[in-house]
Design a protein around this motif. Sequence first.
Motif, short mmCIF file in Angstrom:
data_model
loop_
_atom_site.label_atom_id
_atom_site.label_comp_id
_atom_site.label_asym_id
_atom_site.label_seq_id
_atom_site.Cartn_x
_atom_site.Cartn_y
_atom_site.Cartn_z
N PHE A 102 38.01 48.09 50.29
CA PHE A 102 39.42 48.39 50.46
C PHE A 102 39.98 47.68 51.70
CE2 PHE A 102 42.91 51.05 52.04
CZ PHE A 102 43.75 51.01 50.94
N GLU A 103 39.21 47.67 52.78
CA GLU A 103 39.65 47.04 54.03
C GLU A 103 39.77 45.52 53.89
OE1 GLU A 103 36.93 48.16 57.11
OE2 GLU A 103 37.38 50.28 56.88
N GLN A 104 38.94 44.90 53.07
CA GLN A 104 38.87 43.45 52.96
C GLN A 104 39.55 42.87 51.72
OE1 GLN A 104 37.57 41.31 55.21
NE2 GLN A 104 37.10 43.00 56.58
N LEU A 105 40.03 43.72 50.82
CA LEU A 105 40.50 43.25 49.52
C LEU A 105 41.67 42.28 49.62
CD1 LEU A 105 39.97 43.39 46.52
CD2 LEU A 105 41.54 45.33 46.39
N ASP A 106 42.66 42.57 50.47
CA ASP A 106 43.80 41.66 50.61
C ASP A 106 43.34 40.27 51.05
OD1 ASP A 106 45.42 43.80 49.98
OD2 ASP A 106 46.17 44.09 52.02
N VAL A 116 41.40 38.41 48.19
CA VAL A 116 42.28 37.88 47.14
C VAL A 116 43.08 36.69 47.66
CG1 VAL A 116 44.28 38.42 45.69
CG2 VAL A 116 42.36 40.02 45.82
N GLU A 117 43.56 36.75 48.88
CA GLU A 117 44.28 35.61 49.45
C GLU A 117 43.40 34.36 49.50
OE1 GLU A 117 45.72 36.92 53.24
OE2 GLU A 117 47.30 38.16 52.35
N ALA A 174 35.89 32.68 48.39
CA ALA A 174 36.03 34.04 48.90
C ALA A 174 34.69 34.74 49.01
CB ALA A 174 36.97 34.83 47.99
N ASP A 175 33.75 34.39 48.13
CA ASP A 175 32.43 35.02 48.17
C ASP A 175 31.66 34.65 49.43
OD1 ASP A 175 32.99 36.09 45.63
OD2 ASP A 175 32.30 34.25 44.69
N ALA A 176 31.84 33.43 49.90
CA ALA A 176 31.20 33.01 51.14
C ALA A 176 31.90 33.62 52.36
CB ALA A 176 31.19 31.49 51.25
N ALA A 177 33.21 33.77 52.26
CA ALA A 177 33.99 34.31 53.38
C ALA A 177 33.74 35.80 53.58
CB ALA A 177 35.48 34.05 53.16
N LEU A 198 31.87 40.34 46.01
CA LEU A 198 31.71 40.07 44.58
C LEU A 198 30.73 41.05 43.95
CD1 LEU A 198 32.39 38.43 42.09
CD2 LEU A 198 30.59 36.83 42.75
N ALA A 199 29.62 41.29 44.62
CA ALA A 199 28.64 42.25 44.10
C ALA A 199 29.27 43.62 43.93
CB ALA A 199 27.42 42.32 45.02
#
Length: 69
Positions: A22-26, A29-30, A38-41, A46-47
């Motif tokens: 929830f904290e990282q979702l925005d 997605v950006e 985004a998976d590396a960042a 993703l998991a």
Amino acid sequence: MTDRLDSLLGPGRPELSCDECFEQLDRYVEIELAGRDADAAIPGMLAHLEGCPACREDHDSLVALLQAG
């Protein structure tokens, strides 16, 4: 039987919690919509999205909202 066992054991790689998601979702997605990795960042996102239908729904809704705007 294997699918049931896999769901109980988890993804076998780092995974965020729902709170962390929830904290990282925005941000996630950006990064996705910018065409970057985004998976590396944000490792573990993703998991989590693959295993959590509620967070996946939030993700998909946010992507749709931003793409429509």
